[in-house]
Design an enzyme around this catalytic site. Structure first.
Site, PDB file in Angstrom:
ATOM      1  N   HIS A 311       3.529  -4.456  -6.150  1.00 14.48           N
ATOM      2  CA  HIS A 311       4.980  -4.291  -5.974  1.00 14.48           C
ATOM      3  C   HIS A 311       5.700  -5.280  -6.872  1.00 14.48           C
ATOM      4  O   HIS A 311       5.246  -6.405  -7.055  1.00 14.48           O
ATOM      5  CB  HIS A 311       5.381  -4.549  -4.509  1.00 14.48           C
ATOM      6  CG  HIS A 311       6.720  -3.996  -4.156  1.00 14.48           C
ATOM      7  ND1 HIS A 311       7.881  -4.669  -4.403  1.00 14.48           N
ATOM      8  CD2 HIS A 311       7.065  -2.811  -3.611  1.00 14.48           C
ATOM      9  CE1 HIS A 311       8.907  -3.925  -3.996  1.00 14.48           C
ATOM     10  NE2 HIS A 311       8.438  -2.792  -3.517  1.00 14.48           N
ATOM     11  N   ASP A 369       3.612   2.686   0.376  1.00 14.90           N
ATOM     12  CA  ASP A 369       3.033   4.004   0.070  1.00 14.90           C
ATOM     13  C   ASP A 369       1.549   4.119   0.376  1.00 14.90           C
ATOM     14  O   ASP A 369       0.995   5.216   0.304  1.00 14.90           O
ATOM     15  CB  ASP A 369       3.273   4.314  -1.419  1.00 14.90           C
ATOM     16  CG  ASP A 369       4.747   4.484  -1.692  1.00 14.90           C
ATOM     17  OD1 ASP A 369       5.268   3.790  -2.580  1.00 14.90           O
ATOM     18  OD2 ASP A 369       5.381   5.281  -0.976  1.00 14.90           O
TER      19      ASP A 369
HETATM   20  C1  SDX Z   1       7.817   1.737  -4.349  1.00 18.63           C
HETATM   21  O1  SDX Z   1      10.984  -1.592  -6.059  1.00 18.63           O
HETATM   22  C2  SDX Z   1      10.906  -1.140  -4.856  1.00 18.63           C
HETATM   23  O2  SDX Z   1      11.417  -1.709  -3.925  1.00 18.63           O
HETATM   24  C3  SDX Z   1      10.135   0.146  -4.719  1.00 18.63           C
HETATM   25  C4  SDX Z   1       9.803   0.596  -3.304  1.00 18.63           C
HETATM   26  C5  SDX Z   1      11.052   1.020  -2.552  1.00 18.63           C
HETATM   27  O3  SDX Z   1      11.006   1.004  -1.328  1.00 18.63           O
HETATM   28  O4  SDX Z   1      12.034   1.455  -3.195  1.00 18.63           O
HETATM   29  O5  SDX Z   1       9.158  -0.443  -2.614  1.00 18.63           O
HETATM   30  C6  SDX Z   1       8.885   1.824  -3.320  1.00 18.63           C
HETATM   31  O6  SDX Z   1       8.020   2.207  -5.421  1.00 18.63           O
HETATM   32  C7  SDX Z   1       6.567   0.965  -4.034  1.00 18.63           C
HETATM   33  C8  SDX Z   1       5.604   0.857  -5.267  1.00 18.63           C
HETATM   34  C9  SDX Z   1       4.812   2.168  -5.343  1.00 18.63           C
HETATM   35  N1  SDX Z   1       4.032   2.228  -6.608  1.00 18.63           N
HETATM   36  C10 SDX Z   1       2.693   2.192  -6.573  1.00 18.63           C
HETATM   37  O7  SDX Z   1       2.023   1.969  -5.565  1.00 18.63           O
HETATM   38  C11 SDX Z   1       2.042   2.468  -7.922  1.00 18.63           C
HETATM   39  C12 SDX Z   1       0.954   1.443  -8.193  1.00 18.63           C
HETATM   40  N2  SDX Z   1       1.614   0.123  -8.386  1.00 18.63           N
HETATM   41  C13 SDX Z   1       1.946  -0.237  -9.719  1.00 18.63           C
HETATM   42  O8  SDX Z   1       2.138   0.729 -10.643  1.00 18.63           O
HETATM   43  C14 SDX Z   1       2.759  -1.518  -9.803  1.00 18.63           C
HETATM   44  O9  SDX Z   1       2.242  -2.410  -8.893  1.00 18.63           O
HETATM   45  C15 SDX Z   1       4.271  -1.437  -9.620  1.00 18.63           C
HETATM   46  C16 SDX Z   1       4.885  -0.444 -10.558  1.00 18.63           C
HETATM   47  C17 SDX Z   1       4.597  -1.073  -8.235  1.00 18.63           C
HETATM   48  C18 SDX Z   1       4.836  -2.827  -9.917  1.00 18.63           C
HETATM   49  O10 SDX Z   1       4.584  -3.086 -11.244  1.00 18.63           O
HETATM   50  P1  SDX Z   1       5.113  -4.444 -11.947  1.00 18.63           P
HETATM   51  O11 SDX Z   1       5.879  -5.297 -11.021  1.00 18.63           O
HETATM   52  O12 SDX Z   1       5.761  -4.055 -13.221  1.00 18.63           O
HETATM   53  O13 SDX Z   1       3.789  -5.224 -12.169  1.00 18.63           O
HETATM   54  P2  SDX Z   1       2.879  -5.051 -13.438  1.00 18.63           P
HETATM   55  O14 SDX Z   1       2.730  -3.578 -13.745  1.00 18.63           O
HETATM   56  O15 SDX Z   1       3.400  -5.960 -14.484  1.00 18.63           O
HETATM   57  O16 SDX Z   1       1.482  -5.558 -12.862  1.00 18.63           O
HETATM   58  C19 SDX Z   1       1.111  -6.905 -12.930  1.00 18.63           C
HETATM   59  C20 SDX Z   1      -0.405  -6.863 -13.117  1.00 18.63           C
HETATM   60  C21 SDX Z   1      -0.837  -6.032 -14.327  1.00 18.63           C
HETATM   61  O17 SDX Z   1      -2.079  -6.520 -14.739  1.00 18.63           O
HETATM   62  P3  SDX Z   1      -2.118  -7.595 -15.998  1.00 18.63           P
HETATM   63  O18 SDX Z   1      -1.374  -6.939 -17.146  1.00 18.63           O
HETATM   64  O19 SDX Z   1      -1.432  -8.847 -15.481  1.00 18.63           O
HETATM   65  O20 SDX Z   1      -3.594  -7.788 -16.270  1.00 18.63           O
HETATM   66  O21 SDX Z   1      -1.006  -6.215 -11.984  1.00 18.63           O
HETATM   67  C22 SDX Z   1      -1.658  -5.030 -12.404  1.00 18.63           C
HETATM   68  C23 SDX Z   1      -1.070  -4.658 -13.741  1.00 18.63           C
HETATM   69  O22 SDX Z   1      -1.992  -3.900 -14.527  1.00 18.63           O
HETATM   70  N3  SDX Z   1      -1.355  -4.008 -11.399  1.00 18.63           N
HETATM   71  C24 SDX Z   1      -2.240  -3.165 -10.891  1.00 18.63           C
HETATM   72  C25 SDX Z   1      -1.542  -2.416  -9.933  1.00 18.63           C
HETATM   73  N4  SDX Z   1      -0.274  -2.827  -9.900  1.00 18.63           N
HETATM   74  C26 SDX Z   1      -0.163  -3.808 -10.808  1.00 18.63           C
HETATM   75  N5  SDX Z   1      -3.566  -2.986 -11.176  1.00 18.63           N
HETATM   76  C27 SDX Z   1      -4.167  -2.014 -10.451  1.00 18.63           C
HETATM   77  N6  SDX Z   1      -3.567  -1.256  -9.501  1.00 18.63           N
HETATM   78  C28 SDX Z   1      -2.268  -1.433  -9.224  1.00 18.63           C
HETATM   79  N7  SDX Z   1      -1.664  -0.681  -8.304  1.00 18.63           N
END
Ligand code: SDX
Length: 435
Positions: A311, A369
């Site tokens: 998140h 989720d």
């Molecule tokens: C919702 O914003 C809100 O409030 C949203 C929400 C709401 O109520 O409105 O809470 C609802 O959208 C919840 C989130 C649902 N999405 C997912 O579950 C999809 C999977 N999660 C990711 O795609 C990700 O965690 C995000 C998009 C939610 C957040 O991404 P960020 O904050 O941009 O973080 P990032 O992508 O920069 O990740 C940081 C690191 C990265 O690795 P490095 O580059 O540091 O090596 O964490 C890794 C990412 O690759 N990472 C994950 C991951 N999420 C982040 N690796 C594996 N699986 C994951 N799910």
């Protein structure tokens, strides 16, 4: 907003600029950079808005490190336990919980707006039956503005209120109609003798041929799921609604833009993606395959993410995920599905991830989720409808945030700038002279 202190920005050439710092009632202070470009000719750079407050708001507060979520100051855990969804809608819109009379009046107002214009139901015929229900939602909600010319003056507080109540009341009807259209069953009219969420389940699962039996435990579970999804500060879809609204677009078009944004798998579409991920993993061998799957997630080249994890704000357990897991267990027990393989698989996956350095070091925890798909599936909601239910619940948050923005005297059209990296000025060569 009261200026709390100031921040001095000093440039390499010795120039400096003092910027006011504002304090919130809780949470981080904010540096007001509005004067930065006019005074110093520079922009700030913050793609994804990791360190940017786009507005000041009094609706929802999140502490990502502590895993805290407050709607108008009330902890989500208390609201999910002591209130129903319409009480939370009242709270988000008016800023206070309703007393008994206010609750009764509000429930009645909403009930009296649950039907949609008969012409609107014809709109569904324009879609293929197998269209993704979210594509139908974007179209139908946006089209609502074609039916309410009497209340589209966004500067009239009464018009804003009636539009908000119409949206809160009609979204369940519109979502249920999208489902019925998809499965080829007749639309069910709302039954206002039922509660808001019981009415929705009646429109989803009832058929004209027989009475629909309401299961109060399942209704309560779905009502709680709606509460958990109602608002969430300045997330991507709420920011989309605010930006669309800042141009003066009508509330229905703004909510339609929020639905479009929520659809993305990185946002509200994650509940559908998370359930598909669990279903696929179950088919490949289930719990035995968890180690192998987590390894793939950790391999950057795989492009595989653990959907329902991570998140932008929560760097701790999403409080909604805990409540969702509890609700999931309650529903599965009620339905005699305590051995549901997907629930067991989700818990096994969560356990492995929370003990793995990759997730711990990146502070990746289950979000709202991760479990919501399992409980919705147990309630009989097809996976393609999960994000529609999310849209139904979030509509009150979107419209409350939209209303707050429109009522803000400081409100301006949202118009971010950029750091330009493209070609410098050059002249067009005649065709014959082009390389
Ligand atoms: C919702 O914003 C809100 O409030 C949203 C929400 C709401 O109520 O409105 O809470 C609802 O959208 C919840 C989130 C649902 N999405 C997912 O579950 C999809 C999977 N999660 C990711 O795609 C990700 O965690 C995000 C998009 C939610 C957040 O991404 P960020 O904050 O941009 O973080 P990032 O992508 O920069 O990740 C940081 C690191 C990265 O690795 P490095 O580059 O540091 O090596 O964490 C890794 C990412 O690759 N990472 C994950 C991951 N999420 C982040 N690796 C594996 N699986 C994951 N799910």
């Amino acid at each position: 907003m009261k200026e709390k202190s100031s921040a001095k920005l000093t440039f390499g050439d010795g120039r400096s600029i003092d910027l006011p710092v504002y304090g919130g009632t809780i949470g981080p202070d904010a540096i007001d950079i509005r004067a930065l470009y006019p005074k110093a000719g520079v922009f700030t750079y913050d793609p994804g808005f990791l360190s940017t407050a786009s507005c000041n708001s009094s609706i929802t507060y999140i502490d990502g490190d502590e895993g805290v979520l407050l709607y108008r100051g009330y902890p989500i855990e208390q609201l999910a336990t002591h209130c129903d969804f319409l009480e939370v809608c009242y709270l988000l819109w008016f800023g206070e919980l309703p007393n008994a009379d206010q609750k009764k009046d509000f429930d009645l107002i909403v009930a009296r707006h649950t039907m949609v214009h008969e012409q609107l139901s014809r709109l569904y015929q324009g879609f293929r039956r197998d269209a993704h229900p979210m594509s139908v939602m974007v179209g139908v909600v946006g089209a609502l503005s074609a039916f309410y010319h009497d209340s589209l003056d966004i500067h009239n507080a009464k018009h804003r209120e009636i539009s908000a109540f119409r949206l809160i009341a009609k979204l369940p009807t519109i979502v249920a109609m999208a489902y019925k259209y998809n499965v080829g069953q007749p639309f069910m009219y709302p039954k206002n003798s039922l509660s808001y969420t019981a009415n929705f389940m009646h429109m989803m699962f009832g058929v004209p041929a027989e009475e629909y039996e309401v299961n109060p435990v399942l209704v309560r579970a779905l009502d709680r799921i709606l509460i958990l999804h109602a608002d969430h500060e300045q997330n991507a879809s709420t920011s989309t609604v605010r930006l669309a609204g800042s141009s003066g677009a009508n509330p229905f078009a703004c909510i339609s833009s929020g639905i479009a944004c929520l659809w993305g798998p990185a946002h509200g579409g994650a509940n559908e993606a998370a359930l598909n991920m669990l279903t696929e993993l179950q088919a490949q061998g289930g719990v035995e395959k968890v180690g192998e799957f987590v390894k793939k997630v950790k391999d950057k080249n795989s492009g595989v993410k653990l959907m329902g994890f991570g998140h932008r704000v929560y760097k701790n357990y999403d409080p909604r995920a805990k409540l969702m897991q509890e609700t999931c267990r309650e529903v599965l027990d009620t339905l005699g599905l305590h051995d549901d393989p997907l629930f067991k698989l989700a818990m096994a996956l969560e356990k492995v991830a929370l003990e793995d350095e990759y997730f711990v070091s990146r502070k990746l925890y289950p979000n709202v989720d991760f479990y919501s798909g399992i409980v919705q599936r147990a309630l009989g909601i097809p996976v393609s409808m999960f994000t529609c239910i999310f849209s139904l619940a979030r509509t009150v948050g979107w419209i409350a945030q939209w209303n707050e923005m429109i009522s803000d005297p400081e409100q301006k059209i949202g118009r971010p700038r950029q750091l330009y990296q493209g070609a410098t000025r050059r002249d067009v060569l005649p065709m014959a002279k082009r390389p």
